[in-house]
Enzyme design. Structure first.
Site, PDB file in Angstrom:
ATOM      1  N   LYS A  54      13.294   4.599 -10.293  1.00  0.00           N
ATOM      2  CA  LYS A  54      14.506   4.580  -9.483  1.00  0.00           C
ATOM      3  C   LYS A  54      15.686   5.168 -10.268  1.00  0.00           C
ATOM      4  O   LYS A  54      15.825   4.902 -11.460  1.00  0.00           O
ATOM      5  CB  LYS A  54      14.830   3.150  -9.043  1.00  0.00           C
ATOM      6  CG  LYS A  54      13.790   2.604  -8.056  1.00  0.00           C
ATOM      7  CD  LYS A  54      13.916   1.109  -7.848  1.00  0.00           C
ATOM      8  CE  LYS A  54      12.762   0.582  -7.002  1.00  0.00           C
ATOM      9  NZ  LYS A  54      12.665  -0.885  -7.036  1.00  0.00           N
TER      10      LYS A  54
ATOM     11  N   GLY B 197      -2.736   8.958  -7.810  1.00  0.00           N
ATOM     12  CA  GLY B 197      -2.402  10.125  -7.011  1.00  0.00           C
ATOM     13  C   GLY B 197      -3.468  11.211  -7.027  1.00  0.00           C
ATOM     14  O   GLY B 197      -3.375  12.184  -6.280  1.00  0.00           O
TER      15      GLY B 197
ATOM     16  N   LYS C 142      -1.876  -6.334  -5.817  1.00  0.00           N
ATOM     17  CA  LYS C 142      -1.529  -5.521  -4.658  1.00  0.00           C
ATOM     18  C   LYS C 142      -2.463  -5.754  -3.464  1.00  0.00           C
ATOM     19  O   LYS C 142      -1.995  -5.881  -2.321  1.00  0.00           O
ATOM     20  CB  LYS C 142      -1.526  -4.038  -5.055  1.00  0.00           C
ATOM     21  CG  LYS C 142      -0.551  -3.235  -4.221  1.00  0.00           C
ATOM     22  CD  LYS C 142      -0.189  -1.906  -4.847  1.00  0.00           C
ATOM     23  CE  LYS C 142       0.573  -1.066  -3.830  1.00  0.00           C
ATOM     24  NZ  LYS C 142       1.116   0.176  -4.380  1.00  0.00           N
TER      25      LYS C 142
ATOM     26  N   ARG D 254      10.360 -11.203  -9.631  1.00  0.00           N
ATOM     27  CA  ARG D 254      11.299 -11.317 -10.744  1.00  0.00           C
ATOM     28  C   ARG D 254      12.669 -10.844 -10.298  1.00  0.00           C
ATOM     29  O   ARG D 254      12.811 -10.291  -9.211  1.00  0.00           O
ATOM     30  CB  ARG D 254      10.819 -10.424 -11.895  1.00  0.00           C
ATOM     31  CG  ARG D 254      10.556  -9.012 -11.372  1.00  0.00           C
ATOM     32  CD  ARG D 254      10.361  -7.999 -12.430  1.00  0.00           C
ATOM     33  NE  ARG D 254       9.660  -6.819 -11.965  1.00  0.00           N
ATOM     34  CZ  ARG D 254      10.197  -5.792 -11.345  1.00  0.00           C
ATOM     35  NH1 ARG D 254      11.496  -5.761 -11.101  1.00  0.00           N
ATOM     36  NH2 ARG D 254       9.477  -4.759 -10.949  1.00  0.00           N
TER      37      ARG D 254
ATOM     38  N   LYS E 112      -8.095   9.292   0.631  1.00  0.00           N
ATOM     39  CA  LYS E 112      -8.069   8.890  -0.770  1.00  0.00           C
ATOM     40  C   LYS E 112      -9.480   8.593  -1.239  1.00  0.00           C
ATOM     41  O   LYS E 112     -10.317   8.106  -0.466  1.00  0.00           O
ATOM     42  CB  LYS E 112      -7.220   7.623  -0.950  1.00  0.00           C
ATOM     43  CG  LYS E 112      -5.743   7.807  -0.659  1.00  0.00           C
ATOM     44  CD  LYS E 112      -4.982   6.523  -0.944  1.00  0.00           C
ATOM     45  CE  LYS E 112      -3.491   6.704  -0.682  1.00  0.00           C
ATOM     46  NZ  LYS E 112      -2.738   5.454  -0.952  1.00  0.00           N
TER      47      LYS E 112
ATOM     48  N   GLU F  28      -5.468   6.187   4.789  1.00  0.00           N
ATOM     49  CA  GLU F  28      -4.303   5.351   5.126  1.00  0.00           C
ATOM     50  C   GLU F  28      -3.343   6.190   5.936  1.00  0.00           C
ATOM     51  O   GLU F  28      -3.325   7.422   5.816  1.00  0.00           O
ATOM     52  CB  GLU F  28      -3.580   4.893   3.843  1.00  0.00           C
ATOM     53  CG  GLU F  28      -4.092   3.583   3.282  1.00  0.00           C
ATOM     54  CD  GLU F  28      -3.311   3.164   2.048  1.00  0.00           C
ATOM     55  OE1 GLU F  28      -2.247   3.743   1.775  1.00  0.00           O
ATOM     56  OE2 GLU F  28      -3.791   2.251   1.360  1.00  0.00           O
TER      57      GLU F  28
ATOM     58  N   VAL G 199      16.084  -4.736 -11.806  1.00  0.00           N
ATOM     59  CA  VAL G 199      17.126  -3.936 -12.464  1.00  0.00           C
ATOM     60  C   VAL G 199      18.330  -3.780 -11.530  1.00  0.00           C
ATOM     61  O   VAL G 199      19.471  -3.899 -11.956  1.00  0.00           O
ATOM     62  CB  VAL G 199      16.575  -2.544 -12.846  1.00  0.00           C
ATOM     63  CG1 VAL G 199      17.676  -1.692 -13.467  1.00  0.00           C
ATOM     64  CG2 VAL G 199      15.394  -2.660 -13.794  1.00  0.00           C
TER      65      VAL G 199
ATOM     66  N   HIS H 178      12.482   4.074   0.781  1.00  0.00           N
ATOM     67  CA  HIS H 178      12.065   2.893   0.036  1.00  0.00           C
ATOM     68  C   HIS H 178      13.163   1.840   0.229  1.00  0.00           C
ATOM     69  O   HIS H 178      14.267   1.964  -0.297  1.00  0.00           O
ATOM     70  CB  HIS H 178      11.918   3.246  -1.450  1.00  0.00           C
ATOM     71  CG  HIS H 178      11.624   2.067  -2.333  1.00  0.00           C
ATOM     72  ND1 HIS H 178      10.480   1.977  -3.098  1.00  0.00           N
ATOM     73  CD2 HIS H 178      12.313   0.935  -2.563  1.00  0.00           C
ATOM     74  CE1 HIS H 178      10.492   0.831  -3.757  1.00  0.00           C
ATOM     75  NE2 HIS H 178      11.605   0.187  -3.463  1.00  0.00           N
TER      76      HIS H 178
END
Lengths: 162, 448, 162, 448
Positions: free
Chosen positions: D239, D167, D119, D293, D160, D202, D296, D210
């Site tokens: 999702k 979270g 990330k 990849r 954060k 942030e 789904v 999304h």
């Protein structure tokens, strides 16, 4: 749970080989036991079957072979009402219990009828079709209300043969 | 101002009843399924908002019982009747009776059904509209009349008995000597068989393709076509596999489609219809008949044009106008439909009624299944043997064939025999794979 | 529930083979019994819903060549081979019956083995993994041919324990 | 000269194993399905050309067992491995080991996976490629540093703990006074919770969407995008429903897609990938991560672009080049995918493993079902609870919703609880129906 729901549940159960069924909530408890010997395998019916989940269950139910002729009178299959003769609607239409809006009914529960006695009218496409008794007996049940639509084969009366 | 129907009656059964139910539900239209006693556990009945029994199993007493169907619509408060295909779908009298009782018949106007539904009348209309039909002679009193006709049209020709039918007494003639040799024999045979020696002749098409154009009209002068389907693969005049587009040249395809539109416009057609043509190897095409209803194979067209023909039927019937526009219609990819019948292909396709004990339909990309059966469903012996339509879509014909093969290999139907093994043979046939397919395909290419 | 509803319920029941029916709410209890009682009742036990295990994120199993013990050794269920111990493949690979192409097999049918006796090699990704016997016994069956691929859990030998 | 694979190993299970099998079969590629003991009766195993058990039920010993998977490919003669999604799909080390053993890994190059899969590294690459990311501060030693950052970026912001995660210890601040009040508390809390008081900030996106862009590269500099999917409807970061296209303005959609292509081109991406973005209400969009990849929800894209992404993965991996061309890609209609999970929505979505005693999937126009289950199938407790994906396509979003509702109402799954009743609630929700959907949809709009 109302009668309609219970009836749908019964239909669903008929398709399975569940022998005993209990459903209990805070409000009520429902228990069903079915006859014959319990078999080796049991299938599970979800207690709170959503409408869509009922489809295959009903579906699996094997229907009795349909009558080949539109016989309006048929003996009911079994059970308490075994001796009563069912008068079924031979056509689709609107059921009228009396010959005119202000007239009394053709027959009431307890009335004695003979072969040919007019029991009711089914209106289909503006034509009034009189439905007659096929044999003598006593009217034990009237199952349809005045002005209600009836489908083919719907049971209209139960008559105890004389 | 027009609005979509609130409730319609579905006067049919099986997969097409389900198809109509799906279209209606997606449009927010309530459904009343009219069913016979034999169909009380059928999927359309189980899924319908309402259902109403309209008679015993035999179709003449239920699905063809006009009085009960109309009464069912009236007592249930339906505003329109969708007849599906078969049964009363092309019955002008039924369509007229619907209108008389204030019910909308979801189909063409009654007079369109009778004008174009009658084969002789349809041929005459086609001629008037300038659409080619198979050339035919009038009655031929003698050999010289026959010879004159042959000179005019050219061989091969087919000699038919005016009083004949069902393929009996027909003789194909390839030359003048052939004609001379056969003419009087055929007269004698016709006299013996039908008590009438009269003969006539038509142009004989060798190995034609059965090409049909899907048309749609709004009944106000606008007609579009949704391209063609190739339905050449037939077994005893029953379609086995349908696909679209055909492998014909683009120019020919456009000409045939244009002819179909011309004919439909000529009679100001309303709703979904199909013009059938025979197409010979030299590119000649001949109108043979028009079907004034939605067809079994309509999903082929829906897949390649991304339309919903049954929803469109409902919209047009409700007076909301036709949403289809010719300029927006294009063909994308290729679609094949197979009719899965409960028949035993190893025993001359005899019907295999009974209980479907297990069923697993194919899924995944490009696969559509229209089926009214489920595990535990008993196929009634009273009606046709169609249990499912499997439709495969892919960018090309070759890929659609591969996809259909893949789909059939993951399909499971237990309890009854089905035509799937036969379909797999068709899909694997080299002539089929290169599109070399004519109406005699099964007789000529599939006989073991 | 009024009489009309009960009557509809009775009709629905009449069509089934339900023998006993109880419906209980805070207000009332309805019991119906028909015919003979079921001799045996079975209740369905739903399979215990095991909590679903989380799949560990992207954990690659360390593939260091550790000596393989023929782990899933299981006695075969029943019948003629009831007393035999199955030696199953603990890994996927190619089965070799002998240590080298020109050598004789590690074991043959009839051979006596002890715990730790090498039975075969399974080659996986160029590594030769020796498969050893877990206990003493006599080799009764060799089920895989030299050079054949084997999958996880495949039975390689059956050994009669000493 | 390159050719399509003769045989591949499918190193996955469930619906995606079946999806890959279908794609391979349609391309004439033989399939070897690697399976765990828990999956021996699964549909992919039953349908595969070959299958090979690679370990016991627990995934670390089977679907994550690199040695057994590679050995399975080698002993079965497979030339390539398709990892599906999850398990080893984004494991660079596994991809590298495949190549070392002469097996083609059907996915990106190993170095792409490690570069863009991490990330922090992905954020850095995005910045280099000129793709916007959520603005973030470095470590903030004191309130004045935090105030300077807030002045630069603007509120709302999220505080954060550098040592935090999952979270925990996050605080949203909306103003300077908010920041002053919370900063030292947050430091103390971070110290107490993680033993480290360091904080960073942030930009906080309120109610973002999304949005993810499907990209495809050939590894030789060519990258196309296949438009976006809106996956805002999530339950605990899972999702629930995905759809495409989104309801965002066309211009914004194009800008986000262009950014995704730029990023994928920057790393010369090969194969199918997805760039995820958060999009705020003012039209700002921020790259969050890339999935290297097939996903789904890839059928949503397949339905609106009429492509086959898994076949394309096979073609590109086999060295046959990418068939997709940007100029030929267009969006047609709208597609919605639902994930049907064996979970009880009435009891906090607890898994409902067990035997599926009866199943009836929907059919008809516009419906695609990708499912590996069948009547009698026992859902193993070892893996995730996805039992089917139902995809509805229609010309418009409104029609796709109506079609999906129709489809769910004809779906039957017995023996286990499913999320279908929950999906019906989502479909009926007024905010969903007008596209007013953000990542907090379920928490905010669906709590009873």
């Amino acid at each position: 749970m109302d009668v309609k729901e219970i009836r749908r549940l019964l239909e669903a159960l008929a398709a399975t080989d569940v022998r005993e069924f209990t459903y209990e909530t805070g409000d009520y408890k429902l228990t069903l036991k079915r006859g014959e010997e319990a078999r080796q395998t049991l299938t599970y019916l979800p207690p709170a079957a959503a409408p869509m989940q009922q489809v295959p269950a009903q579906a699996v139910q094997s229907s009795a072979p349909a009558p080949e002729t539109a016989a309006p009178v048929a003996a009911s299959a079994s059970s308490p009402a075994a001796r009563l003769i069912e008068v079924q609607a031979p056509i689709v239409g609107t059921f009228y219990a009396s010959p005119a809006p202000d007239a009394g009914p053709f027959v009431k529960v307890g009335d004695r009828v003979a072969a040919g006695t007019v029991l009711c009218i089914i209106e289909a496409m503006k034509l009034m079709n009189e439905i007659e008794a096929e044999g003598a007996g006593v009217v034990r049940e009237v199952l349809v209300g005045n002005g209600e639509p009836v489908e083919y084969g719907q049971v209209l009366f139960r008559i105890e043969p004389a | 101002m027009s609005a979509m129907f609130r409730k319609i009656l579905i006067a049919n059964r099986g997969e097409i009843a389900l198809r109509i139910l799906r279209a209606a539900r997606e449009l927010g239209v309530q459904t009343v399924v009219a069913y016979s006693k034999a169909d009380e556990n059928s999927l359309p009945v189980l899924l319908a908002d309402e259902s109403i029994c309209i008679g015993p199993a035999p179709a003449p007493e239920s699905y063809l019982n006009v009085r009960n169907l109309l009464a069912a619509a009236l007592v249930s408060g339906a505003e329109a009747i969708h007849p599906g295909y078969g049964f009363l779908a092309e019955n002008a009298e039924f369509a007229a009776m619907c209108e008389e009782h204030g019910l909308t018949f979801i189909g063409p106007r009654p007079e369109s059904i009778s004008r174009i539904g009658d084969k002789a009348s349809a041929r005459a209309l086609a001629v008037e509209a300038g659409v080619p039909i198979t050339p035919g002679s009038g009655p031929l009193p003698d050999l010289s009349a026959a010879t004159r006709f042959a000179d005019e049209i050219g061989f091969p020709l087919i000699l038919k008995a005016s009083a004949g039918g069902g393929g009996r007494g027909m003789r194909v003639v390839h030359s003048h000597s052939d004609l001379e040799r056969q003419f009087y024999n055929a007269q004698e045979e016709a006299r013996a068989a039908f008590g009438n020696p009269e003969l006539y002749m038509e142009k004989y098409l060798e190995e034609p393709k059965h090409i049909e154009i899907q048309v749609f009209g709004d009944g106000e002068g606008n007609v579009v076509h949704l391209f063609e389907r190739d339905c050449s693969i037939q077994r005893r005049y029953q379609k086995v596999l349908e696909e679209g587009p055909s492998t014909l040249a683009a120019e020919l395809r456009a000409k045939i489609a244009e002819s179909a539109v011309r004919l439909a416009k000529y009679i100001d057609y309303r709703g979904a219809g199909t013009c059938e043509f025979l197409v010979d190897k030299s590119g000649g095409y001949y109108f043979s008949e028009m079907n004034t209803r939605i067809q079994v194979e309509h999903p082929v067209t829906e897949m390649i044009t991304q339309t919903d023909l049954v929803q469109e039927q409902l919209r047009v019937a409700a007076g909301l106008g036709m949403a289809l526009q010719q300029s927006e219609l294009t063909v994308r990819g290729h679609a094949i439909e197979l009719r899965v019948n409960a028949e035993d292909p190893d025993h001359d396709f005899r019907p295999s009624a009974g209980v479907i004990t297990d069923v697993h339909w194919p899924g995944g990309p490009g696969i559509r299944v229209d089926s009214h059966v489920y595990a535990g469903y008993r196929i009634p012996p009273n009606y046709d043997s169609l249990i499912a339509k499997i439709i495969a879509w892919a960018p090309s014909r070759e890929e659609a064939i591969a996809r259909m093969e893949r789909a059939l290999k993951e399909t499971v139907v237990e309890g009854v025999k089905t035509t799937i093994p036969f379909h797999l043979k068709v899909l694997g046939n080299a002539f089929f794979r290169r599109g070399d397919v004519y109406t005699n395909f099964i007789a000529r290419r599939m006989s073991s």
